[in-house]
Motif scaffolding. Sequence first.
Motif: not given
Length: 228
Positions: A99-117
């Motif tokens: 139930x706890x909150x997921x970091x709001x910027x998680x998906x944006x960070x994933x897109x921004x770091x597309x070259x990293x694993x």
Amino acid sequence: MPQRPDLSLYKTIVLDCDGVVLNSNQTKVDAYYNTAKRMGGTEAQAKAFVDYHIQLGSIPRNDKIRYYITEIIKQPLTPERFQAFMDTFTEILDETLMQCEVAPALMDLKKETANAKWMLLSGGDQAELRQIFPRRGLDTLFELGIYGGPTKKNEHLASMIADGTIQFPALFIGDSRFDHQASTGAGLDFIFVADWTDMPDWQAYCQTHGVTVCHQLELSPVTAFCAP
């Protein structure tokens, strides 16, 4: 003024779970307190358990429960007693982690770091994390896997650097003293995420050690440390 890190430099990004990906630090505090109470502990013993948990930060729960049994309630550390505490803690925690909150910027960070694993590296129980993250639809973000206790973070880092899983340059994003010590000791860069941390003296620690501090996973630098 602190500068936002250049994320395009990194081949590997390691993220802590509690207080970074999930707003779950208070959830963990409550789980330690309620486990102690459910298992017959007094108010003072439950608070001492919580204090020890916060003091140790990202150390796996196995060590904390052993300490509680032997040093706080001063009982023999039998396999049966240890497992009863572990099972009670897991039962209490499972529902709240869903139930706890997921970091709001998680998906944006994933897109921004597309070259990293990405890798998730937590002090939480590894088997539990590998059940929770698929149920929350988050497991596919971490191509390099999801890792946790009872193995300690510094041990995970050492083995995954040795076998080539972690490629450099690498960045660790965490919210505890142990996150900083484990990651920099292994040669990773480090960013401290402040908004959800439960580390009581984080401002002084980060200033003393020159740690880059950001609010959450949008990685907006904190320009001045204020008392929480």
